[in-house]
Motif scaffolding. Sequence first.
Motif, mmCIF file in Angstrom:
data_model
loop_
_atom_site.group_PDB
_atom_site.id
_atom_site.type_symbol
_atom_site.label_atom_id
_atom_site.label_comp_id
_atom_site.label_asym_id
_atom_site.label_seq_id
_atom_site.Cartn_x
_atom_site.Cartn_y
_atom_site.Cartn_z
ATOM 1 N N LEU A 125 -3.296 4.329 7.854
ATOM 2 C CA LEU A 125 -4.293 3.538 7.134
ATOM 3 C C LEU A 125 -4.975 4.383 6.065
ATOM 4 N N GLY A 128 -2.746 4.889 3.121
ATOM 5 C CA GLY A 128 -2.364 3.693 2.370
ATOM 6 C C GLY A 128 -3.516 2.799 1.977
ATOM 7 N N ALA A 129 -4.755 3.258 2.143
ATOM 8 C CA ALA A 129 -5.876 2.349 1.942
ATOM 9 C C ALA A 129 -6.218 2.165 0.470
ATOM 10 N N GLY A 130 -6.130 3.226 -0.316
ATOM 11 C CA GLY A 130 -6.530 3.114 -1.704
ATOM 12 C C GLY A 130 -7.666 4.064 -2.010
ATOM 13 N N LYS A 134 -13.196 3.136 -0.003
ATOM 14 C CA LYS A 134 -12.547 2.110 0.809
ATOM 15 C C LYS A 134 -11.816 2.743 1.986
ATOM 16 N N TYR A 138 -12.738 1.700 5.741
ATOM 17 C CA TYR A 138 -11.744 1.010 6.558
ATOM 18 C C TYR A 138 -11.340 1.829 7.777
ATOM 19 N N ASN B 162 -6.663 -5.650 1.188
ATOM 20 C CA ASN B 162 -7.278 -4.772 0.199
ATOM 21 C C ASN B 162 -6.685 -3.374 0.196
ATOM 22 N N THR B 163 -5.697 -3.122 1.057
ATOM 23 C CA THR B 163 -5.062 -1.810 1.039
ATOM 24 C C THR B 163 -3.844 -1.850 0.124
ATOM 25 N N LYS B 164 -3.312 -0.651 -0.136
ATOM 26 C CA LYS B 164 -2.153 -0.590 -1.025
ATOM 27 C C LYS B 164 -0.929 -1.236 -0.382
ATOM 28 N N LEU B 165 -0.843 -1.109 0.948
ATOM 29 C CA LEU B 165 0.348 -1.605 1.640
ATOM 30 C C LEU B 165 0.311 -3.113 1.883
#
Lengths: 219, 232
Positions: A125, A128-130, A134, A138, B162-165
């Motif tokens: 997570l 891969g969250a950004g 965020k 998250y 909202n995540t990239k995946l």
Amino acid sequence: MRKILFFLTFALMVLATWMTLFYAPTEIVMGHVQRIFYFHMGTVWAATVAFTVVFVASIYYLVKETAKWDTLAYCSAEIGMLLLTLTIITGSIWAKPVWGTWWTWDPQLTTTFILWVLYAVYLVLRSGAGGRGKKARYSAIFAIIAYVDLPVVYVSARIKRGISPVVFGPGGGGIDPAMMHTLLVTLLGFTLLFVLLLGERRRIMNMENALYARGGRGG
Amino acid sequence: MRKIFLIFRKDFLVEWRSKQIFPTMFVFSLLLLLIFNVAFEFRSDINFRAVSAVIWITFIFSGLLALGRSFSLEKENNAFAFLLLTPVSRSCIYLGKLLSNVVMVLLSELFILPLFLLFFLLNAKGISLSLTGEILPFLGVVVLGTIGFVSLGTFFSSMALNTKLRDMMLPLLVFPLIIPVVITSVGICSSILEGKPFGYYAFSLQVLVSFDIIFILLCSILFEYLIEDSGD
């Protein structure tokens, strides 16, 4: 302070290794293979501490929103993942001669496995969250839900009866004093090892962050 | 309470008029049942545990498919940002979404169950299906288990989007967390089909109900933090 901790951890881990190999008496039924249990217990204890640190740091992060709590949670999760992997490996080595199998779906093993998967998802997570804010938010939320989930997993897995040894508490057999000493030293050693690793990992993280803040290439 | 219901009504109407999620879910479940059937080759000597597992895997997979959709609809035209502007607390939004998702998933499960009965149970040996003895308790467990996995599914679908995946992330987040739902629901369902007395699965039922309560509460609290700023 850092040096003292380092030498103390080193001394304790050497002592724990010596006690595990020579001081602790040989278990009558299981023989020498039982000695791996001290490190098994040490790693699983430290992994539990690590998971709890992740949980507490995540709550603090959501409330205070300061990056240091996020860093703490992340570093702790990484080390916890490492320790838990060691737990599973040592447990498997112990279980093969004693239970006659490398793996079985007993409640404790199921729960440990799910804890391992939750750590893994936590790390996925994060990758891969950004954006950073965020990512931190998250993963903190996921960590809190995962921590609350784990006891429920254990209770539900116990609906089927297990075979993992219960050493302490009602129904436990009690153990030889020399074994107890060895266990306590090992637990203490691994706790210090965890604290040491956590401190070092955080130093590295903070350096990384400082480098990014200086305008290094983002990654 | 009224606000929760309004959000529920909004989502339900959107689905009712567009009919996007519901048929997809139904066909997807049907295909899953078909795959399980050809893979297991159940005859009359049915293993009730395996059959219960089949129905729950079908429910959870098709349910998550629908949940992934429920928030991506809000992303179109930035509808979610407007939803946040309404004078409704975040917990209410979560509870409203949860309610509409539970109802939608339950409805599609209701359509799947007769087919499940037909495909897997009707010619099973040693099964007696009476309304009060098996069917109603079975439906009760379906409701409780669905609430369980939809509560976490609704919560994490808004995070995963909202995540990239994106959609890839949802099963990853939800599957390890809903293990208790799987263990208890499959266990209770197979006990019911085997005709075991209530006392045999009372404890599992307690665990399942506690799971529902714990995670609805926890998710509605944490939802405030989840969507704090949709900017980043």
